[in-house]
Design an enzyme around this catalytic site. Structure first.
Site, short mmCIF file in Angstrom:
data_model
loop_
_atom_site.label_atom_id
_atom_site.label_comp_id
_atom_site.label_asym_id
_atom_site.label_seq_id
_atom_site.Cartn_x
_atom_site.Cartn_y
_atom_site.Cartn_z
CG ASP A 45 -1.72 1.19 1.41
OD1 ASP A 45 -2.38 1.57 0.43
OD2 ASP A 45 -1.70 1.79 2.51
CG ASP A 49 -2.05 7.44 0.28
OD1 ASP A 49 -1.30 8.40 0.06
OD2 ASP A 49 -2.91 7.06 -0.53
N GLY A 80 -7.35 3.84 3.40
CA GLY A 80 -7.52 2.69 2.52
C GLY A 80 -8.79 2.69 1.69
CB ILE A 81 -12.23 3.56 2.12
CG1 ILE A 81 -12.29 4.85 2.91
CG2 ILE A 81 -12.25 2.36 3.06
CD1 ILE A 81 -13.60 5.04 3.64
NE ARG A 119 -9.89 11.68 -4.99
CZ ARG A 119 -9.43 11.92 -6.22
NH1 ARG A 119 -10.10 12.72 -7.04
NH2 ARG A 119 -8.31 11.37 -6.64
CB SER A 170 -3.96 6.94 -4.05
OG SER A 170 -3.78 8.28 -4.49
CG ASN A 186 -3.86 12.27 -6.18
OD1 ASN A 186 -3.81 13.03 -7.14
ND2 ASN A 186 -4.90 12.23 -5.35
CG ASP A 237 -1.94 2.58 6.47
OD1 ASP A 237 -2.21 2.22 5.30
OD2 ASP A 237 -2.25 3.70 6.93
C1 G6P Z 1 -5.67 5.54 -0.26
C2 G6P Z 1 -5.83 6.29 1.05
C3 G6P Z 1 -7.26 6.77 1.22
C4 G6P Z 1 -7.70 7.54 0.00
C5 G6P Z 1 -7.57 6.69 -1.26
C6 G6P Z 1 -7.91 7.47 -2.53
O1 G6P Z 1 -6.28 4.30 -0.17
O2 G6P Z 1 -5.48 5.49 2.15
O3 G6P Z 1 -7.33 7.56 2.38
O4 G6P Z 1 -9.06 7.96 0.14
O5 G6P Z 1 -6.21 6.25 -1.37
O6 G6P Z 1 -6.91 8.43 -2.72
P1 G6P Z 1 -6.95 9.60 -3.79
O7 G6P Z 1 -5.56 10.14 -3.76
O8 G6P Z 1 -7.29 8.96 -5.12
O9 G6P Z 1 -8.00 10.55 -3.36
MG MG Z 2 -2.80 3.13 3.57
#
Ligand code: G6P
Ligand code: MG
Length: 217
Positions: free
Chosen positions: A8, A10, A45-46, A48, A115, A117, A169
């Protein structure tokens, strides 16, 4: 035998979870909604849009789908502003040493992040150079705890789930790794819940779990 490690992003390789929290908190403040650290942890982990639903829990206003999409865009624009300041020094402690060492030990490494990003973060921190494959939010339709992102990462590496360990995490992430049929390594917050097959609080603790593969070193 484990031959690949799927990470993972973030909260594991980069401490971007605090930046997610900051960007959501600024949106919540603007909307006059309380937003706690506990809620921030549940956003780990979930996706956006699912995170936005947690942010809006404290509001009694019924927002339309269009309004929610505007909020998500606003949060992401602020989050990307915060990401623009990332440097290789912002990788999580030990990440810049751990990844090359695991490769030296013969493991194939991939990203398995929900993510959208992820590419930007890997580029700014320089962590991308150690990864053999990247599965991120742009490649999947179902976010963790669905196993899709881990299965996609394994597929990109040409590995079966039984050959992979999943490091995350978030409780949702550990559940996703388990649902994928992988060995799970819970890190940080998820490890406090003893969610994984292995539970660690620092990346260094991965080294004894993944000794050199035969013929390596
Ligand atoms: C990861 C993070 C989440 C976030 C998700 C989407 O899983 O742990 O907290 O919501 O990515 O991220 P983004 O950068 O696409 O908004
Ligand atoms: Mg994470």
């Amino acid at each position: 035998m484990i031959q690949a490690i799927l990470f993972d992003l973030d909260g594991v390789l980069v401490d971007t979870d605090v930046l997610h929290y900051q960007a959501w908190k600024e949106l919540a403040d603007r909307l006059g909604i309380p937003f706690t650290r506990e809620q921030g942890n549940r956003c780990r982990g979930i996706s956006r849009m699912d995170s936005l639903e947690i942010v809006l829990e404290g509001s009694d206003k019924p927002y339309t789908q269009e309004e929610k999409e505007v909020f998500a865009r606003e949060k992401n624009a602020r989050y990307q502003q915060l990401l623009a300041a990332l440097t290789p020094g912002h990788a999580a402690p030990g990440a810049q040493l751990l990844l090359p060492e695991l490769r030296r030990r013969g493991y194939r490494l991939a990203l398995a992040s929900g993510s959208k990003n992820a590419g930007l973060i890997l580029e700014r921190t320089g962590l991308g150079r150690w990864l053999d494959a990247v599965a991120d939010g742009n490649l999947i339709t179902r976010s963790k705890p669905d196993p899709e992102v881990f299965l996609t990462a394994a597929g990109l590496l040409g590995m079966s789930p039984k050959q992979c360990a999943a490091v995350d995490d978030a409780l949702a992430g550990v559940q996703a790794g388990r649902a994928a049929g992988m060995v799970t390594v819970a890190f940080g917050d998820a490890a406090l819940h003893r969610a994984g097959d292995h539970n660690i609080q620092s990346l260094e603790e991965m080294l004894p779990l993944f000794p050199p593969l035969e013929g390596c070193l």
